[in-house]
Design a protein around this motif. Structure first.
Motif, short mmCIF file in Angstrom:
data_model
loop_
_atom_site.label_atom_id
_atom_site.label_comp_id
_atom_site.label_asym_id
_atom_site.label_seq_id
_atom_site.Cartn_x
_atom_site.Cartn_y
_atom_site.Cartn_z
N LEU A 1 150.89 3.79 87.81
CA LEU A 1 152.21 4.02 88.41
C LEU A 1 153.05 4.86 87.46
O LEU A 1 153.08 4.59 86.25
CB LEU A 1 152.95 2.70 88.64
CG LEU A 1 152.57 1.88 89.86
CD1 LEU A 1 151.33 1.05 89.59
CD2 LEU A 1 153.73 0.97 90.26
N GLY A 2 153.71 5.86 88.02
CA GLY A 2 154.61 6.69 87.22
C GLY A 2 156.05 6.37 87.58
O GLY A 2 156.69 5.49 87.00
N ARG A 3 156.56 7.07 88.61
CA ARG A 3 157.96 6.91 89.00
C ARG A 3 158.30 5.47 89.35
O ARG A 3 159.42 5.01 89.07
CB ARG A 3 158.27 7.86 90.17
CG ARG A 3 158.26 9.31 89.74
CD ARG A 3 158.13 10.25 90.90
NE ARG A 3 156.82 10.16 91.57
CZ ARG A 3 156.46 10.87 92.60
NH1 ARG A 3 157.29 11.75 93.11
NH2 ARG A 3 155.26 10.74 93.12
N SER B 1 151.38 5.35 83.98
CA SER B 1 150.91 6.74 83.97
C SER B 1 151.64 7.52 82.86
O SER B 1 152.82 7.26 82.59
CB SER B 1 151.23 7.34 85.34
OG SER B 1 150.35 8.38 85.67
N PRO B 2 150.94 8.48 82.24
CA PRO B 2 151.63 9.27 81.21
C PRO B 2 152.81 10.03 81.81
O PRO B 2 152.66 10.67 82.86
CB PRO B 2 150.55 10.24 80.71
CG PRO B 2 149.50 10.25 81.77
CD PRO B 2 149.57 8.92 82.46
N MET B 3 153.95 9.95 81.17
CA MET B 3 155.14 10.66 81.68
C MET B 3 155.89 11.34 80.54
O MET B 3 156.49 10.67 79.68
CB MET B 3 156.06 9.68 82.42
CG MET B 3 155.54 9.36 83.81
SD MET B 3 156.62 8.24 84.69
CE MET B 3 156.21 6.68 83.93
N ALA B 4 155.85 12.68 80.56
CA ALA B 4 156.51 13.48 79.53
C ALA B 4 158.01 13.17 79.51
O ALA B 4 158.65 13.13 80.57
CB ALA B 4 156.28 14.96 79.80
N GLU C 1 152.82 9.79 76.97
CA GLU C 1 152.95 11.10 77.63
C GLU C 1 152.02 12.19 77.08
O GLU C 1 151.51 12.09 75.95
CB GLU C 1 154.39 11.58 77.45
CG GLU C 1 154.76 11.89 76.00
CD GLU C 1 156.26 12.14 75.83
OE1 GLU C 1 157.00 11.16 75.65
OE2 GLU C 1 156.68 13.31 75.88
N ALA C 2 151.89 13.28 77.85
CA ALA C 2 151.15 14.47 77.43
C ALA C 2 151.60 14.86 76.02
O ALA C 2 152.78 15.12 75.79
CB ALA C 2 151.43 15.60 78.40
N VAL D 1 146.17 7.26 91.26
CA VAL D 1 147.58 7.50 90.93
C VAL D 1 148.23 8.30 92.05
O VAL D 1 147.56 9.02 92.78
CB VAL D 1 147.71 8.26 89.57
CG1 VAL D 1 147.19 9.69 89.66
CG2 VAL D 1 149.14 8.24 89.05
N GLY D 2 149.53 8.14 92.19
CA GLY D 2 150.28 8.92 93.17
C GLY D 2 150.83 8.07 94.29
O GLY D 2 150.09 7.62 95.16
N LEU D 3 152.14 7.80 94.21
CA LEU D 3 152.84 7.01 95.24
C LEU D 3 152.15 5.69 95.54
O LEU D 3 151.95 5.33 96.69
CB LEU D 3 153.07 7.85 96.49
CG LEU D 3 154.14 8.94 96.33
CD1 LEU D 3 154.31 9.75 97.60
CD2 LEU D 3 155.48 8.35 95.90
N HIS E 1 143.98 15.51 79.16
CA HIS E 1 144.69 16.08 80.31
C HIS E 1 143.97 17.35 80.76
O HIS E 1 144.06 18.39 80.11
CB HIS E 1 146.13 16.40 79.90
CG HIS E 1 147.09 16.55 81.05
ND1 HIS E 1 146.68 16.75 82.36
CD2 HIS E 1 148.45 16.51 81.09
CE1 HIS E 1 147.76 16.84 83.14
NE2 HIS E 1 148.83 16.68 82.40
N GLN F 1 147.78 10.67 75.94
CA GLN F 1 147.19 11.79 76.68
C GLN F 1 147.26 13.05 75.81
O GLN F 1 148.34 13.43 75.37
CB GLN F 1 147.98 12.02 77.98
CG GLN F 1 147.26 12.93 78.94
CD GLN F 1 148.09 13.24 80.16
OE1 GLN F 1 149.26 13.56 80.06
NE2 GLN F 1 147.47 13.17 81.33
N ARG G 1 141.89 13.03 82.90
CA ARG G 1 142.69 13.21 84.12
C ARG G 1 142.40 14.58 84.68
O ARG G 1 142.53 15.59 83.98
CB ARG G 1 144.18 13.07 83.81
CG ARG G 1 145.05 13.43 85.01
CD ARG G 1 146.53 13.17 84.80
NE ARG G 1 146.84 11.78 84.95
CZ ARG G 1 147.95 11.31 85.55
NH1 ARG G 1 148.84 12.14 86.07
NH2 ARG G 1 148.19 10.03 85.64
N HIS H 1 146.79 19.47 86.62
CA HIS H 1 148.15 19.98 86.82
C HIS H 1 148.37 21.43 86.38
O HIS H 1 149.48 21.82 86.06
CB HIS H 1 149.18 19.06 86.13
CG HIS H 1 149.08 17.64 86.60
ND1 HIS H 1 149.74 16.59 86.01
CD2 HIS H 1 148.39 17.07 87.64
CE1 HIS H 1 149.46 15.45 86.64
NE2 HIS H 1 148.63 15.72 87.64
#
Ligand SMILES: Cc1cc2nc3c(=O)[nH]c(=O)nc-3n(C[C@H](O)[C@H](O)[C@H](O)COP(=O)(O)O)c2cc1C
Length: 369
Positions: A322-324, A23-26, A57-58, A299-301, A177, A101, A230, A180
């Motif tokens: 997956l992000g985190r 997943s994109p992660m700034a 990332e964004a 996406v999300g957990l 994007h 993104q 997204r 959010h």
């Protein structure tokens, strides 16, 4: 039986070796939008993780589109030149295909980086004027300037220019994007858009700007390369954007040539009431996939191999991001492959860490082309 998680997925001419997406992660580590050595290490390593797709990332389409001073950008020749060798490294040494993104932070912009609390940076302290769909500020942020028709036209051209730069440096996929609580989502949500002109009002009016951005990027981006969007499937707030709106929006995007939708959620207002738990946004991906008939990315957990496999095999999504979980365990795809009895990309330099090699039987793990 082979898993769906490790089966290929095709988007236009792009073939992903498996359905795992980073997943994109700034990273909030860029300098005037330019990538730095942190990005080389971060992205270079993740490209070797065995995931099928790595989404950068964004990335801001203008300097004043940034959320924070550390946001990555693709508005200048310098930004393009800084990112090019990193994409090249990923292409040479990694197994993942590379997406990016494209982003405008909208009414949330001009804040300190995440670990400094995302506090407003006033203009006299190095901040910049921010823009939104309307003159409705996000709490504790400065008043946004509502984009006028001239600015709307310029911004659409900026998105297209960033897409051309992404193509020039060899990026395979664009994700727009529109989630959010950032600019494109500002236009979509009735909580942040009360414009009276053609870009506000009913859902059709609120979708107009995003659809125009999509069309401009689609025209600027080669037809053999995919574009996804997204979105925040719901604002989780009364009077806000809903999953029903998202389904209609996804149908419209599909007719314009959108290749997939990522179902995220929230971000428009701080009083949102989110029910968070494992796979909490998957039902949105499922409804959009079924009711708009478009591929979706969940996406999300999503943290477990069996969970990811179930999301795909039960038809809730086509891809899992997956992000985190990837930051916590950057070799997640290797472990998921071992658990599901599959193989994925290992760079040759690391092959001796493969479980079969450690047992001493010297079987060579399968490698992606
Ligand atoms: C450090 C960090 C940075 C993020 N930056 C972005 C971003 O640039 N663009 C975006 O759409 N989402 C961003 N997100 C959200 C993630 O992409 C993802 O949707 C979210 O973390 C939920 O997935 P997870 O539970 O697997 O982490 C970020 C999340 C984290 C943890």
């Amino acid at each position: 039986m082979s898993s769906l998680l490790f089966s290929p997925f095709k988007l236009r001419d792009l073939v992903l070796a498996n359905r795992i997406v980073i997943s994109p992660m700034a990273q909030y580590s860029a300098v005037d939008g330019c990538a730095v050595p942190w990005h080389m290490v971060h992205l270079g390593h993740l490209s070797e993780s065995g995931a099928g797709l790595l989404i950068i990332e964004a990335t801001s389409v203008r300097r004043d589109a940034r959320l924070s001073p550390g946001d990555l950008g693709l508005w200048s020749d310098e930004n393009e030149a800084a990112l090019a060798p990193i994409v090249e490294f990923c292409r040479c040494h990694g197994g993942a295909r590379i997406g990016i993104q494209l982003q405008h932070a909208g009414r949330k912009g001009s804040v300190t980086v995440a670990w400094e609390g995302q506090r407003e940076i006033p203009i006299d302290k190095g901040g910049w004027p921010i823009h939104g769909a309307d003159e409705i500020p996000y709490p504790n942020r400065m008043m946004p300037v509502a984009l006028d028709l001239t600015m709307i036209g310029e911004l659409i051209a900026d998105y297209a220019a960033a897409a051309r730069r992404a193509h020039r440096i060899g990026i395979d996929l664009i994700e727009i994007h529109a989630a959010h609580g950032y600019l494109l989502h500002n236009f979509l949500s009735p909580l942040s858009n009360r414009r009276q002109d053609a870009y506000g009002g009913d859902r059709e009016g609120r979708m107009r700007f995003v659809l125009e951005v999509f069309k401009a990027i689609r025209d600027a981006w080669p037809s053999h390369k995919p574009i996804g969007v997204r979105l925040s499937a719901t604002d989780w707030a009364d009077g806000g954007w809903t999953i029903e709106d998202s389904i209609v929006f996804a149908q419209r995007l599909k007719t314009l040539g959108c290749d997939y939708v990522t179902a995220s959620s929230g971000g428009t207002v701080p009083e949102q009431k989110i029910t968070v738990g494992p796979g909490y946004q998957v039902p949105f991906a499922e409804r959009i996939r079924k009711e708009a008939d478009i591929p979706t990315m969940a996406v999300g957990l999503i943290t477990q191999a069996a969970q990811a496999e179930e999301i795909l095999s039960s038809g809730k999504a086509d891809l899992v991001a997956l992000g985190r979980g990837m930051l916590y365990n950057p070799r997640w795809p290797w472990h998921a492959a071992a658990e599901l009895g599959e193989e994925t990309f290992y760079p040759p330099q690391y092959e001796r860490s493969h479980p079969s090699m450690r047992r001493g039987d010297f079987l060579k793990p399968a490698r992606q082309a």
